[in-house]
Design a protein around this motif. Structure first.
Motif, PDB file in Angstrom:
ATOM      1  N   SER A   1       8.334 -12.809 -10.218  1.00  0.00           N
ATOM      2  CA  SER A   1       7.916 -11.543  -9.516  1.00  0.00           C
ATOM      3  C   SER A   1       6.920 -11.966  -8.264  1.00  0.00           C
ATOM      4  O   SER A   1       6.289 -11.357  -6.787  1.00  0.00           O
ATOM      5  N   GLY A   2       6.006 -13.249  -8.824  1.00  0.00           N
ATOM      6  CA  GLY A   2       4.621 -13.289  -8.042  1.00  0.00           C
ATOM      7  C   GLY A   2       3.411 -11.971  -7.386  1.00  0.00           C
ATOM      8  O   GLY A   2       3.870 -11.549  -8.378  1.00  0.00           O
ATOM      9  N   PHE A   3       3.456 -12.085  -6.470  1.00  0.00           N
ATOM     10  CA  PHE A   3       2.184 -10.781  -6.259  1.00  0.00           C
ATOM     11  C   PHE A   3       2.901  -9.847  -5.513  1.00  0.00           C
ATOM     12  O   PHE A   3       2.628  -9.016  -5.530  1.00  0.00           O
ATOM     13  N   GLY A   4       3.473  -9.629  -4.994  1.00  0.00           N
ATOM     14  CA  GLY A   4       4.774  -9.154  -4.946  1.00  0.00           C
ATOM     15  C   GLY A   4       4.999  -7.830  -6.274  1.00  0.00           C
ATOM     16  O   GLY A   4       5.180  -6.361  -5.883  1.00  0.00           O
ATOM     17  N   GLY A   5       5.174  -8.294  -7.457  1.00  0.00           N
ATOM     18  CA  GLY A   5       4.898  -7.803  -8.598  1.00  0.00           C
ATOM     19  C   GLY A   5       3.714  -6.292  -8.147  1.00  0.00           C
ATOM     20  O   GLY A   5       3.716  -5.178  -8.866  1.00  0.00           O
ATOM     21  N   ILE A   6       2.651  -7.341  -8.183  1.00  0.00           N
ATOM     22  CA  ILE A   6       1.693  -6.035  -7.615  1.00  0.00           C
ATOM     23  C   ILE A   6       1.605  -4.602  -6.484  1.00  0.00           C
ATOM     24  O   ILE A   6       1.652  -4.563  -6.384  1.00  0.00           O
ATOM     25  N   ILE A   7       1.865  -5.607  -4.926  1.00  0.00           N
ATOM     26  CA  ILE A   7       1.510  -5.445  -3.825  1.00  0.00           C
ATOM     27  C   ILE A   7       3.046  -4.486  -4.131  1.00  0.00           C
ATOM     28  O   ILE A   7       2.461  -2.999  -2.993  1.00  0.00           O
ATOM     29  N   VAL A   8       3.713  -4.873  -3.627  1.00  0.00           N
ATOM     30  CA  VAL A   8       4.978  -3.390  -3.684  1.00  0.00           C
ATOM     31  C   VAL A   8       4.973  -1.876  -4.018  1.00  0.00           C
ATOM     32  O   VAL A   8       4.867  -0.932  -3.466  1.00  0.00           O
ATOM     33  N   PRO A   9       4.467  -1.865  -5.407  1.00  0.00           N
ATOM     34  CA  PRO A   9       4.116  -0.382  -6.806  1.00  0.00           C
ATOM     35  C   PRO A   9       2.979  -0.232  -5.203  1.00  0.00           C
ATOM     36  O   PRO A   9       2.982   1.583  -5.931  1.00  0.00           O
ATOM     37  N   LEU A  10       1.803  -0.940  -5.631  1.00  0.00           N
ATOM     38  CA  LEU A  10       0.700  -0.253  -4.798  1.00  0.00           C
ATOM     39  C   LEU A  10       0.571   0.318  -3.115  1.00  0.00           C
ATOM     40  O   LEU A  10       0.878   1.517  -3.442  1.00  0.00           O
TER      41      LEU A  10
END
Length: 91
Positions: A1-10
Motif C-alpha cells: 500500500s505504500g504511502f498511498g495508504g495514507i495519502i489517498v484516505p487523507l
C-alpha cells in the motif's frame, strides 16, 4: 500500500468530508491503521535481526491486506468498522 495508504484516505477525507456521511470517522480509522502498521512493520523488520520478525512480518502483511477489504465492505453496508491493534493517533 505504500504511502498511498495514507495519502489517498487523507485527500478523500478533506475533499469529501461535507458530502459523504461518516467519512470523518472512517478516514481517521484508516489513517490510524496505516500509521500503526508502518510502525509495526518497522519494528518487525528490526526484529528480523533476531529472526522473530520473520514470523511477525507475514502476519502483519495478511492483516494489512485483509482488514481494509473487510472494513471497506462493512463501511459500504453501513456497519461499524474495526481495525485490530490500531493506535488512535487521530480521534
Amino acid at each position: 500500500s505504500g504511502f498511498g495508504g495514507i495519502i489517498v484516505p487523507l485527500i478523500l477525507w478533506q475533499v469529501k468530508k461535507e458530502e459523504i456521511r461518516d467519512i470523518d470517522h472512517h478516514a481517521k480509522q484508516i489513517i490510524n491503521f496505516q500509521i500503526s502498521y508502518y510502525i509495526y512493520f518497522a519494528v518487525a523488520a528490526l526484529l528480523c535481526i533476531i529472526f522473530v520478525g520473520v514470523l511477525i512480518l507475514p502476519i502483519l502483511g495478511l492483516i494489512a491486506l485483509i482488514f481494509p477489504i473487510l472494513n471497506g465492505i462493512k463501511a459500504n453496508n453501513g456497519e461499524p468498522i474495526n481495525y485490530p491493534l490500531t493506535i488512535q493517533f487521530l480521534k
